[in-house]
Design an enzyme around this catalytic site. Structure first.
Site, PDB file in Angstrom:
ATOM      1  N   ASP A 210      36.330  30.909  -3.115  1.00  0.00           N
ATOM      2  CA  ASP A 210      35.085  31.479  -2.807  1.00  0.00           C
ATOM      3  C   ASP A 210      34.997  31.648  -1.485  1.00  0.00           C
ATOM      4  O   ASP A 210      35.469  31.733  -0.708  1.00  0.00           O
ATOM      5  CB  ASP A 210      34.135  29.541  -2.964  1.00  0.00           C
ATOM      6  CG  ASP A 210      35.224  28.642  -1.776  1.00  0.00           C
ATOM      7  OD1 ASP A 210      35.397  28.139  -3.136  1.00  0.00           O
ATOM      8  OD2 ASP A 210      34.695  28.751  -1.061  1.00  0.00           O
ATOM      9  N   ASP A 212      33.166  29.642   1.263  1.00  0.00           N
ATOM     10  CA  ASP A 212      33.190  28.520   1.584  1.00  0.00           C
ATOM     11  C   ASP A 212      31.019  28.686   1.723  1.00  0.00           C
ATOM     12  O   ASP A 212      30.677  28.598   1.101  1.00  0.00           O
ATOM     13  CB  ASP A 212      33.482  27.921   2.876  1.00  0.00           C
ATOM     14  CG  ASP A 212      33.536  26.835   3.285  1.00  0.00           C
ATOM     15  OD1 ASP A 212      33.563  25.727   2.688  1.00  0.00           O
ATOM     16  OD2 ASP A 212      33.307  27.030   4.876  1.00  0.00           O
TER      17      ASP A 212
HETATM   18  N1  LIG Z   1      35.374  26.105   0.264  1.00  0.00           N
HETATM   19  C1  LIG Z   1      35.776  25.374   0.213  1.00  0.00           C
HETATM   20  N2  LIG Z   1      36.189  24.334   1.021  1.00  0.00           N
HETATM   21  C2  LIG Z   1      37.551  24.008   0.697  1.00  0.00           C
HETATM   22  N3  LIG Z   1      38.667  23.372  -0.423  1.00  0.00           N
HETATM   23  C3  LIG Z   1      38.292  24.101  -0.959  1.00  0.00           C
HETATM   24  N4  LIG Z   1      38.554  24.010  -2.506  1.00  0.00           N
HETATM   25  C4  LIG Z   1      38.626  25.666  -2.772  1.00  0.00           C
HETATM   26  N5  LIG Z   1      37.178  26.377  -2.414  1.00  0.00           N
HETATM   27  C5  LIG Z   1      36.807  24.985  -0.784  1.00  0.00           C
END
Ligand SMILES: Nc1ncnc2[nH]cnc12
Ligand SMILES: CSC[C@H]1O[C@H](OP(=O)(O)O)[C@H](O)[C@@H]1O
Length: 290
Positions: A210, A212
């Site tokens: 992703d 974030d």
């Molecule tokens: N955006 C994110 N922040 C923290 N841990 C994660 N693990 C996978 N995506 C994450």
């Protein structure tokens, strides 16, 4: 011929077992540091011994802040590991490190709070170097294995470890970008520190799931992470098998194998016997009588 490598694999979110191990058996390993996340799946790929530990336990019952990273690293050392390859789901803080890509970590920023993060303390005070926190040799071989599995790879990534379990605020996500972090997760710290304290060369592959929440109108959630992990899990398994099959027949010594040599400062006559008894696996090389 028995290989000189025993590879510990720490499987992150979405990677709770690996297939293709010969003579595979889940084995319980006791640790003086408490309970590891799960039993360790022990087996072989060719003549290389493999020890797989699901970081959050099978079924993911353990939250990042409650992981017993000391017990996990100690148990892997007791299981005979010479090296550790960790796999983690990570968010991306960079446009060009898109979901689906694998990011090989080179540096860490530790923003976790209050997690037990050392095996050492009063009675055996030890300060290992974390200047270069990963094993360059393992990282290089991992990057090659990802490419061989036809995965997209980014090298040299800086991983910021947050406390979680909540994802970051947008302000935090922007701040981590400003700090120079490229990927974000909740588990590589103190895991990488403890691996170094146990003289285990360690590398971390982030499977990017992703962006974030630093991009306008976009914010990570668990469904996004799981969906992306499912799409990439076959590639991750393929990469791991290729990594193991490509290990050289000879394992040259790594400076990390002896990381404790210049790190212990407590004088022998001030050693704490009860602490040292718990160090039989991680620092056994330095201690002859327990
Ligand atoms: N955006 C994110 N922040 C923290 N841990 C994660 N693990 C996978 N995506 C994450
Ligand atoms: C399921 S999203 C958050 C979770 O995913 C990552 O886990 P891991 O590093 O073990 O793959 C992240 O660090 C969080 O623990």
């Amino acid at each position: 011929m028995v290989s000189p490598w025993t590879i510990g694999i720490i499987g992150g979110s979405g990677l709770y077992a690996i297939e293709g191990l010969e003579d595979a058996q889940w084995i319980s390993v006791e640790s003086p540091w408490g309970k590891p996340s799960d039993e360790i799946l022990c087996g072989r790929i060719g003549d290389v011994r493999v020890r797989f530990l699901p970081r959050h336990g099978r079924g993911h019952p353990i939250s990042p802040g409650e992981l017993n990273a000391r017990a996990n690293i100690d148990a892997l050392k007791r299981a005979g590991c010479t090296d550790i390859l960790a796999v983690s789901a990570v968010g991306s803080l960079r446009e060009e490190i898109e979901p689906g890509r694998f990011a090989v970590a080179e540096q860490f920023i530790d923003m976790t709070r209050g997690r037990p993060s050392t095996f050492y303390g009063s009675g055996f005070v030890t300060h290992v170097s974390m200047a270069d926190p990963v094993c360059e040799r393992l990282s290089g071989m991992a990057a090659k294995a990802i490419a061989a599995a036809k995965g997209k790879v980014a090298t040299g990534a800086t991983y910021v470890a947050i406390e979680g379990p909540q994802f970051s605020t947008r302000a935090e996500s922007h701040m981590f970008r400003e700090l120079g972090a490229d990927i974000i997760g909740m588990t590589a710290m103190p895991e990488a520190k403890l691996a170094r304290e146990a003289e285990l060369p360690y590398a971390l592959i982030g499977m990017v799931t992703d962006y974030d929440c630093w991009r306008e109108g976009d914010a990570v959630d668990v469904t996004q992470v799981v969906t992306q992990m499912q799409q990439n899990s076959q590639l991750a398994r393929d990469m791991l098998v290729r990594f193991i099959k490509a290990l050289p027949a000879k394992r040259e010594a790594s400076p990390i194998d002896t990381a404790l040599d210049d790190s212990v400062i407590t004088a022998p006559d001030r050693h704490d016997r009860s602490l040292m008894a718990k160090l039989d696996a991680v620092a056994g090389r330095l201690i002859d009588d327990f």
